[in-house]
Design an enzyme around this catalytic site. Structure first.
Site, mmCIF file in Angstrom:
data_model
loop_
_atom_site.group_PDB
_atom_site.id
_atom_site.type_symbol
_atom_site.label_atom_id
_atom_site.label_comp_id
_atom_site.label_asym_id
_atom_site.label_seq_id
_atom_site.Cartn_x
_atom_site.Cartn_y
_atom_site.Cartn_z
ATOM 1 N NE ARG A 196 42.687 -26.508 21.427
ATOM 2 C CZ ARG A 196 41.850 -26.758 20.423
ATOM 3 N NH1 ARG A 196 41.325 -27.977 20.288
ATOM 4 N NH2 ARG A 196 41.518 -25.809 19.568
ATOM 5 C CG ASN A 241 40.882 -18.916 15.248
ATOM 6 O OD1 ASN A 241 41.162 -19.891 14.547
ATOM 7 N ND2 ASN A 241 41.439 -17.725 15.084
ATOM 8 C CG HIS A 275 34.934 -24.665 13.214
ATOM 9 N ND1 HIS A 275 36.157 -24.671 12.571
ATOM 10 C CD2 HIS A 275 34.020 -24.969 12.262
ATOM 11 C CE1 HIS A 275 35.968 -24.967 11.287
ATOM 12 N NE2 HIS A 275 34.706 -25.145 11.074
ATOM 13 C CB CYS A 329 23.976 -29.409 33.312
ATOM 14 S SG CYS A 329 23.017 -28.100 32.510
ATOM 15 C CB SER A 363 46.140 -24.333 6.339
ATOM 16 O OG SER A 363 45.082 -25.062 6.979
HETATM 17 C C1 BV8 Z 1 31.271 -31.263 8.295
HETATM 18 C C2 BV8 Z 1 36.921 -26.982 16.404
HETATM 19 C C3 BV8 Z 1 29.175 -32.091 7.613
HETATM 20 C C4 BV8 Z 1 37.498 -27.986 17.331
HETATM 21 C C5 BV8 Z 1 37.514 -27.654 14.104
HETATM 22 C C6 BV8 Z 1 35.018 -31.920 1.748
HETATM 23 C C7 BV8 Z 1 36.205 -32.425 1.323
HETATM 24 C C8 BV8 Z 1 37.013 -33.148 2.236
HETATM 25 C C9 BV8 Z 1 36.653 -33.329 3.587
HETATM 26 C C10 BV8 Z 1 35.464 -32.805 3.995
HETATM 27 C C11 BV8 Z 1 34.644 -32.120 3.080
HETATM 28 N N1 BV8 Z 1 33.561 -31.732 3.751
HETATM 29 C C12 BV8 Z 1 33.654 -32.144 5.059
HETATM 30 C C13 BV8 Z 1 34.815 -32.803 5.226
HETATM 31 C C14 BV8 Z 1 35.286 -33.406 6.473
HETATM 32 C C15 BV8 Z 1 35.974 -32.410 7.406
HETATM 33 C C16 BV8 Z 1 37.212 -31.850 6.772
HETATM 34 O O1 BV8 Z 1 37.235 -30.760 6.239
HETATM 35 N N2 BV8 Z 1 38.275 -32.643 6.885
HETATM 36 C C17 BV8 Z 1 39.582 -32.159 6.374
HETATM 37 C C18 BV8 Z 1 40.632 -32.455 7.420
HETATM 38 C C19 BV8 Z 1 39.886 -32.749 5.061
HETATM 39 N N3 BV8 Z 1 35.076 -31.304 7.782
HETATM 40 C C20 BV8 Z 1 34.207 -31.545 8.810
HETATM 41 O O2 BV8 Z 1 34.112 -32.582 9.413
HETATM 42 C C21 BV8 Z 1 33.310 -30.356 9.191
HETATM 43 N N4 BV8 Z 1 31.969 -30.804 9.343
HETATM 44 O O3 BV8 Z 1 31.756 -31.335 7.185
HETATM 45 O O4 BV8 Z 1 29.978 -31.563 8.650
HETATM 46 C C22 BV8 Z 1 28.548 -31.007 6.819
HETATM 47 C C23 BV8 Z 1 29.056 -29.697 6.663
HETATM 48 C C24 BV8 Z 1 28.409 -28.748 5.867
HETATM 49 C C25 BV8 Z 1 27.328 -29.073 5.224
HETATM 50 C C26 BV8 Z 1 26.839 -30.390 5.395
HETATM 51 C C27 BV8 Z 1 27.476 -31.325 6.207
HETATM 52 C C28 BV8 Z 1 33.667 -29.790 10.584
HETATM 53 C C29 BV8 Z 1 35.010 -29.234 10.604
HETATM 54 C C30 BV8 Z 1 35.243 -28.496 11.937
HETATM 55 C C31 BV8 Z 1 36.114 -29.307 12.876
HETATM 56 N N5 BV8 Z 1 36.471 -28.486 14.052
HETATM 57 N N6 BV8 Z 1 37.768 -26.887 15.194
HETATM 58 C C32 BV8 Z 1 38.888 -27.635 17.808
HETATM 59 O O5 BV8 Z 1 39.341 -26.504 17.588
HETATM 60 O O6 BV8 Z 1 39.472 -28.528 18.429
HETATM 61 S S1 BV8 Z 1 38.529 -27.521 12.702
HETATM 62 C C33 BV8 Z 1 39.977 -26.721 13.274
HETATM 63 O O7 BV8 Z 1 40.968 -27.081 12.341
HETATM 64 C C34 BV8 Z 1 39.930 -25.208 13.244
HETATM 65 O O8 BV8 Z 1 38.706 -24.693 13.690
HETATM 66 C C35 BV8 Z 1 40.181 -24.905 11.768
HETATM 67 O O9 BV8 Z 1 39.002 -24.999 11.035
HETATM 68 C C36 BV8 Z 1 41.077 -26.058 11.367
HETATM 69 C C37 BV8 Z 1 42.503 -25.613 11.414
HETATM 70 O O10 BV8 Z 1 42.725 -24.877 10.262
HETATM 71 P P1 BV8 Z 1 43.409 -23.421 10.377
HETATM 72 O O11 BV8 Z 1 42.668 -22.589 11.358
HETATM 73 O O12 BV8 Z 1 43.571 -22.975 9.000
HETATM 74 O O13 BV8 Z 1 44.836 -23.733 11.079
HETATM 75 P P2 BV8 Z 1 46.111 -24.434 10.396
HETATM 76 O O14 BV8 Z 1 47.048 -24.710 11.507
HETATM 77 O O15 BV8 Z 1 45.705 -25.533 9.486
HETATM 78 O O16 BV8 Z 1 46.736 -23.278 9.457
HETATM 79 C C38 BV8 Z 1 47.189 -22.082 10.037
HETATM 80 C C39 BV8 Z 1 47.555 -21.156 8.872
HETATM 81 O O17 BV8 Z 1 47.981 -19.920 9.424
HETATM 82 C C40 BV8 Z 1 48.695 -21.707 8.011
HETATM 83 O O18 BV8 Z 1 48.374 -21.542 6.628
HETATM 84 C C41 BV8 Z 1 49.902 -20.822 8.403
HETATM 85 O O19 BV8 Z 1 50.720 -20.534 7.292
HETATM 86 C C42 BV8 Z 1 49.204 -19.524 8.837
HETATM 87 N N7 BV8 Z 1 49.952 -18.777 9.852
HETATM 88 C C43 BV8 Z 1 50.680 -19.288 10.893
HETATM 89 N N8 BV8 Z 1 51.190 -18.262 11.630
HETATM 90 C C44 BV8 Z 1 50.752 -17.095 11.039
HETATM 91 C C45 BV8 Z 1 49.945 -17.437 9.923
HETATM 92 N N9 BV8 Z 1 49.374 -16.515 9.115
HETATM 93 C C46 BV8 Z 1 49.597 -15.195 9.432
HETATM 94 N N10 BV8 Z 1 50.357 -14.785 10.512
HETATM 95 C C47 BV8 Z 1 50.950 -15.700 11.324
HETATM 96 N N11 BV8 Z 1 51.706 -15.294 12.343
#
Ligand code: BV8
Length: 233
Positions: free
Chosen positions: A59, A92, A109, A136, A177
């Site tokens: 990536r 991103n 992130h 490093c 999303s």
């Molecule tokens: C954490 C970096 C503790 C790495 C990423 C509460 C409820 C449930 C679960 C949890 C919760 N709290 C925490 C969790 C767990 C987890 C989580 O959310 N799990 C999910 C799956 C349920 N979260 C975590 O683990 C987070 N850490 O909670 O730590 C904490 C936190 C705070 C306080 C105390 C303790 C860490 C999460 C970060 C993980 N790392 N990225 C890498 O990139 O490899 S996440 C990664 O995925 C991205 O960074 C982004 O965040 C996510 C992807 O989502 P989107 O960017 O929205 O992309 P997606 O493809 O889903 O959607 C694209 C959208 O664009 C679509 O809607 C589409 O329609 C639209 N689109 C497409 N084309 C277009 C468009 N729109 C306009 N124009 C276009 N052309």
């Protein structure tokens, strides 16, 4: 728009989709090709570091062949023209916001273009691969990992983000999303603080019901249009 002074913008993979960078969910998304738990968690890195490092090497190389699109350019224009507070909080890990010229950007992130040493904790700008375990540049240890926030890890600068949300008059979510927390929870926190909320996305997101207004379509069309409205208000 008259009384809008401070703006917080959250962006996701959708804003980089038209630049040719894979989104995560949906057809052909990254999470279709790789299981999250195999490549984007600390446990995965401990279990099979080669698989994880190759995933990010692939990536990191790919984003360096991509260009910002009109949505990135419009936000850079807003950044240079907006007199009030503005913070672009991106999920991103690409550098297309900055390459378009935006300055007030926060990568909650992390970023592909840093290597993070788990021995001396120093982050070094990095454009090459990591799978061959290069030393490093700071401490010489072969302990570099991608400078990205994996699932289960705490996102970066959360206090700064919540501080900006507290001062905001408008929260705009672009190309996300609403599936990943804590980012997906910002709209509700903003709303609870009386901040106006707007969604710009290809389709209704998982949190679409929490937004005062929503416009659906391609970011390259919606974002320049919205920025023109804001700067001409
Ligand atoms: C954490 C970096 C503790 C790495 C990423 C509460 C409820 C449930 C679960 C949890 C919760 N709290 C925490 C969790 C767990 C987890 C989580 O959310 N799990 C999910 C799956 C349920 N979260 C975590 O683990 C987070 N850490 O909670 O730590 C904490 C936190 C705070 C306080 C105390 C303790 C860490 C999460 C970060 C993980 N790392 N990225 C890498 O990139 O490899 S996440 C990664 O995925 C991205 O960074 C982004 O965040 C996510 C992807 O989502 P989107 O960017 O929205 O992309 P997606 O493809 O889903 O959607 C694209 C959208 O664009 C679509 O809607 C589409 O329609 C639209 N689109 C497409 N084309 C277009 C468009 N729109 C306009 N124009 C276009 N052309």
């Amino acid at each position: 728009m008259g009384n809008i002074r401070n703006i917080v913008i959250l962006t996701g993979a959708g804003i980089s989709a038209e630049s040719g960078i894979d989104t995560f969910r949906g057809g052909g998304g990254l999470w279709e090709q790789h299981k999250v738990e195999d490549v984007a968690t600390p446990e995965a890195f401990a279990r099979d570091p080669d698989l994880v490092l190759r995933f990010y090497d692939m990536r990191r190389e790919a984003i360096q062949t991509k260009e910002p699109n009109p949505a990135h350019e419009a936000l850079a224009q807003l950044d240079s023209g907006w007199k009030g507070e503005l913070l672009i909080v991106t999920q991103n890990v690409d550098d297309l916001h900055e390459r378009a010229g935006a300055k007030r950007v926060l990568h909650m992130h992390g970023t592909h273009l840093n290597a993070w040493c788990t021995a001396c904790d120093v982050r070094t700008p990095w454009r090459d691969t990591l799978v061959e375990r290069p030393p490093c540049p700071e401490c010489g240890e072969r302990a570099l990992r991608p400078d990205v926030v994996w699932f289960g890890e705490m996102p970066y600068e959360m206090e700064r983000i919540y501080g900006a949300l507290r001062e905001a008059d408008l929260f705009v979510s672009i190309g996300t999303s609403g599936a990943v927390y804590p980012a997906a929870g910002f709209v509700r926190e903003a709303r609870a603080m009386g901040v106006r909320t707007l969604e710009l996305n290809l389709e209704p997101s998982q949190g679409t019901a929490w937004f005062d207004d929503a416009r659906h379509g391609q970011a390259s069309k919606l974002v320049p249009q919205w920025v023109d409205e804001v700067l001409s208000s």
